[in-house]
Design an enzyme around this catalytic site. Structure first.
Site, PDB file in Angstrom:
ATOM      1  N   ARG A  21      -7.354  -0.601  19.573  1.00 54.79           N
ATOM      2  CA  ARG A  21      -6.887  -0.612  17.974  1.00 54.79           C
ATOM      3  C   ARG A  21      -7.136  -1.836  17.213  1.00 54.79           C
ATOM      4  NH1 ARG A  21      -3.592  -3.504  14.483  1.00 54.79           N
ATOM      5  NH2 ARG A  21      -2.334  -4.064  16.392  1.00 54.79           N
ATOM      6  N   HIS A 213       2.422 -11.645  19.982  1.00 56.01           N
ATOM      7  CA  HIS A 213       0.962 -11.078  19.690  1.00 56.01           C
ATOM      8  C   HIS A 213       0.140 -12.081  18.987  1.00 56.01           C
ATOM      9  CE1 HIS A 213      -1.503  -7.541  17.964  1.00 56.01           C
ATOM     10  NE2 HIS A 213      -1.864  -8.490  16.962  1.00 56.01           N
ATOM     11  N   CYS A 246      -7.485  -8.441  11.815  1.00 58.03           N
ATOM     12  CA  CYS A 246      -7.109  -7.347  10.702  1.00 58.03           C
ATOM     13  C   CYS A 246      -7.827  -7.369   9.458  1.00 58.03           C
ATOM     14  CB  CYS A 246      -5.281  -7.968  10.509  1.00 58.03           C
ATOM     15  SG  CYS A 246      -5.117  -6.354   8.938  1.00 58.03           S
TER      16      CYS A 246
HETATM   17  P1  HMG Z   1      -1.153   4.210   0.083  1.00 58.65           P
HETATM   18  O1  HMG Z   1      -2.453   4.577  -0.563  1.00 58.65           O
HETATM   19  O2  HMG Z   1       0.022   3.356  -0.670  1.00 58.65           O
HETATM   20  O3  HMG Z   1      -0.588   5.671   0.465  1.00 58.65           O
HETATM   21  O4  HMG Z   1      -1.149   3.450   1.535  1.00 58.65           O
HETATM   22  P2  HMG Z   1      -0.191   6.934  -0.246  1.00 58.65           P
HETATM   23  O5  HMG Z   1       0.843   7.470   0.385  1.00 58.65           O
HETATM   24  O6  HMG Z   1      -0.268   6.781  -1.806  1.00 58.65           O
HETATM   25  O7  HMG Z   1      -1.409   7.899   0.149  1.00 58.65           O
HETATM   26  C1  HMG Z   1      -2.911   7.696  -0.093  1.00 58.65           C
HETATM   27  C2  HMG Z   1      -3.782   8.679   0.620  1.00 58.65           C
HETATM   28  O8  HMG Z   1      -3.494   8.276   1.960  1.00 58.65           O
HETATM   29  C3  HMG Z   1      -3.480  10.000   0.599  1.00 58.65           C
HETATM   30  O9  HMG Z   1      -4.460  10.748   0.526  1.00 58.65           O
HETATM   31  C4  HMG Z   1      -2.550  10.327   1.830  1.00 58.65           C
HETATM   32  O10 HMG Z   1      -2.464  11.544   2.283  1.00 58.65           O
HETATM   33  C5  HMG Z   1      -3.106   9.330   2.613  1.00 58.65           C
HETATM   34  P3  HMG Z   1      -5.367  11.403  -0.759  1.00 58.65           P
HETATM   35  O11 HMG Z   1      -4.244  12.323  -1.194  1.00 58.65           O
HETATM   36  O12 HMG Z   1      -5.505  10.081  -1.386  1.00 58.65           O
HETATM   37  O13 HMG Z   1      -6.328  12.196  -0.177  1.00 58.65           O
HETATM   38  N1  HMG Z   1      -2.473   8.980   3.799  1.00 58.65           N
HETATM   39  C6  HMG Z   1      -2.723   9.218   5.218  1.00 58.65           C
HETATM   40  N2  HMG Z   1      -3.489   9.718   5.816  1.00 58.65           N
HETATM   41  C7  HMG Z   1      -3.622   9.954   7.149  1.00 58.65           C
HETATM   42  N3  HMG Z   1      -2.591   9.375   7.895  1.00 58.65           N
HETATM   43  C8  HMG Z   1      -1.630   8.465   7.317  1.00 58.65           C
HETATM   44  C9  HMG Z   1      -1.462   8.579   5.783  1.00 58.65           C
HETATM   45  N4  HMG Z   1      -0.916   8.119   5.001  1.00 58.65           N
HETATM   46  C10 HMG Z   1      -1.316   8.245   3.744  1.00 58.65           C
HETATM   47  N5  HMG Z   1      -0.405   8.097   8.086  1.00 58.65           N
HETATM   48  C11 HMG Z   1      -0.696   3.270   3.792  1.00 58.65           C
HETATM   49  C12 HMG Z   1      -0.207   3.262   2.415  1.00 58.65           C
HETATM   50  C13 HMG Z   1       0.654   2.511   4.665  1.00 58.65           C
HETATM   51  C14 HMG Z   1      -0.811   4.756   4.235  1.00 58.65           C
HETATM   52  C15 HMG Z   1      -1.970   2.519   3.871  1.00 58.65           C
HETATM   53  O14 HMG Z   1      -1.766   1.177   3.599  1.00 58.65           O
HETATM   54  C16 HMG Z   1      -2.469   2.311   5.245  1.00 58.65           C
HETATM   55  O15 HMG Z   1      -2.975   3.405   5.952  1.00 58.65           O
HETATM   56  N6  HMG Z   1      -2.349   0.927   5.862  1.00 58.65           N
HETATM   57  C17 HMG Z   1      -2.625   0.428   6.957  1.00 58.65           C
HETATM   58  C18 HMG Z   1      -3.656  -0.576   7.101  1.00 58.65           C
HETATM   59  C19 HMG Z   1      -3.686  -1.016   8.603  1.00 58.65           C
HETATM   60  O16 HMG Z   1      -3.849   0.055   9.460  1.00 58.65           O
HETATM   61  N7  HMG Z   1      -3.947  -2.440   8.814  1.00 58.65           N
HETATM   62  C20 HMG Z   1      -4.164  -2.890  10.046  1.00 58.65           C
HETATM   63  C21 HMG Z   1      -3.015  -2.869  11.064  1.00 58.65           C
HETATM   64  S1  HMG Z   1      -1.803  -4.163  10.955  1.00 58.65           S
HETATM   65  C22 HMG Z   1      -2.486  -5.272  11.929  1.00 58.65           C
HETATM   66  O17 HMG Z   1      -3.589  -5.401  12.247  1.00 58.65           O
HETATM   67  C23 HMG Z   1      -1.572  -6.521  12.269  1.00 58.65           C
HETATM   68  C24 HMG Z   1      -0.896  -6.410  13.658  1.00 58.65           C
HETATM   69  O18 HMG Z   1      -1.978  -6.260  14.729  1.00 58.65           O
HETATM   70  C25 HMG Z   1      -0.029  -7.319  14.181  1.00 58.65           C
HETATM   71  C26 HMG Z   1      -0.504  -8.691  13.798  1.00 58.65           C
HETATM   72  O19 HMG Z   1      -1.548  -9.163  14.132  1.00 58.65           O
HETATM   73  O20 HMG Z   1       0.290  -9.615  12.968  1.00 58.65           O
HETATM   74  C27 HMG Z   1      -0.312  -4.871  13.980  1.00 58.65           C
HETATM   75 MG    MG Z   2      -2.858  -8.060  15.508  1.00 60.32          MG
END
Ligand code: HMG
Ligand code: MG
Length: 297
Positions: A21, A213, A246
């Site tokens: 992931r 983490h 990220c």
């Molecule tokens: P948004 O654009 O505000 O969401 O994103 P929305 O609700 O307005 O939806 C926009 C579009 O996304 C729509 O599709 C939804 O259907 C779709 P459209 O109508 O435009 O075709 N959508 C989805 N599709 C599939 N699965 C879903 C989903 N949700 C909405 N679950 C949202 C808000 C949270 C969805 C977006 O910001 C997002 O996906 N963010 C994820 C970012 C991410 O994954 N970042 C990396 C992970 S975090 C990390 O790495 C840190 C960590 O490792 C810890 C650390 O190191 O500190 C964990």
């Molecule tokens: Mg991370």
């Protein structure tokens, strides 16, 4: 009665592998489902009992993991191995439940700037978003990890106070989240800074529910892990080969390497479930995939 040092709970360290992931979400090249599945099979063979295999996030935000359903459908069910995935909202939960996951991870931050950039929400909005996710996950007997990112510093907001991290842990705890994952997202923590965060969080949630983490941007992750171990933390995330970062945290490099965490634990007399040769094979495989020359076709 004598307890085998390597068998007592106090001496067992859980290593959660997040390479499939966190490792692959930041890759420029698209890694195929076959390679992801092979990588995860090697991680299972290496002894990992928990593997964060993908994310059910928006494919527009993280196209690298748009194949989450396909990967999950092909993973070997193995007794004692828990697969988990990131879930940002109810839409993600629907997908995770349909895929049969037994553990999910919601994720927010201790900094407003990063929460906005990463999940397009304030911290408070993210907590409200998670509320039905946690309820429904538990109804389906799915356990929930809660990530707090930027526990020491944020690429947008700068330094973060330990109290801000503890406050988010408390909010996640109030939602019913089962365990708490402290993310040094951009890998800047010094051991003393991490220690202050752990101290603050251990006042609001039990130490045994805390995972650390680490990312290793400045080469201090191992020193941080060692300090966390000495404070009683027994759960760490890592990625084989130290891959990852990220895409929404500029400058974030890979996670601390799982093989280095396993070696640290062994050298300090702690026991893990990880097999040295197995983890080396997984690290060789995935770093080979990521560095292989791209085909011209
Ligand atoms: P948004 O654009 O505000 O969401 O994103 P929305 O609700 O307005 O939806 C926009 C579009 O996304 C729509 O599709 C939804 O259907 C779709 P459209 O109508 O435009 O075709 N959508 C989805 N599709 C599939 N699965 C879903 C989903 N949700 C909405 N679950 C949202 C808000 C949270 C969805 C977006 O910001 C997002 O996906 N963010 C994820 C970012 C991410 O994954 N970042 C990396 C992970 S975090 C990390 O790495 C840190 C960590 O490792 C810890 C650390 O190191 O500190 C964990
Ligand atoms: Mg991370």
């Amino acid at each position: 009665m004598s307890h085998g040092v390597h068998r007592s709970a106090q001496n067992f360290v859980s290593l959660c592998e997040v390479g499939p992931r966190d490792g692959l979400q930041n890759e420029k090249r698209i890694i195929g489902v076959d390679e992801k599945v092979r990588y995860i099979e090697l991680l299972v063979a290496a002894g990992f009992r928990e593997i964060e295999v993908t994310s059910f996030v928006s494919p527009k935000w993280v196209p690298q993991l748009a194949d989450a359903e396909q990967v999950l459908a092909r993973l070997p069910a193995k007794h004692g191995v828990l697969y988990s995935a990131l879930v940002p909202n109810e839409q993600g939960l629907d997908r995770a439940l349909a895929a049969g996951l037994k553990k999910i991870a919601v994720f927010t931050a201790a900094s407003e700037g990063f929460a906005r950039k990463n999940i397009n929400a304030t911290i408070a909005e993210s907590i409200e978003r998670f509320r039905p996710v946690v309820v429904r996950a538990h109804e389906a007997s799915v356990s929930v990890r809660g990530y707090v990112s930027c526990i020491v510093a944020c690429p947008i907001d700068g330094a973060i106070a330990p109290e801000a991290v503890a406050k988010v842990c408390q909010q996640l705890k109030d939602l019913g989240v089962d365990e708490f994952d402290l993310g040094d997202t951009i890998g800047v923590a010094h051991p003393d800074e991490l220690a202050r965060v752990i101290e603050a969080c251990a006042c609001v949630v039990p130490m045994e529910t805390l995972t650390v983490h680490l990312h290793d941007t400045f080469g201090r992750a191992m020193a941080c892990a060692e300090r966390a171990l000495s404070m009683g933390v027994r759960r760490f995330d890592g990625s084989t080969g130290g891959i990852g970062g990220c895409p929404y945290a500029l400058g974030a490099t890979g996670n601390v390497a799982s093989e280095r965490l396993a070696a640290l634990c062994a050298s300090r007399g702690y026991c893990t479930s990880i097999d040295r040769e197995g983890i080396d094979a997984a690290a060789r495989f995935i770093t080979g995939v990521l560095t292989a020359p791209l085909s011209a076709s």
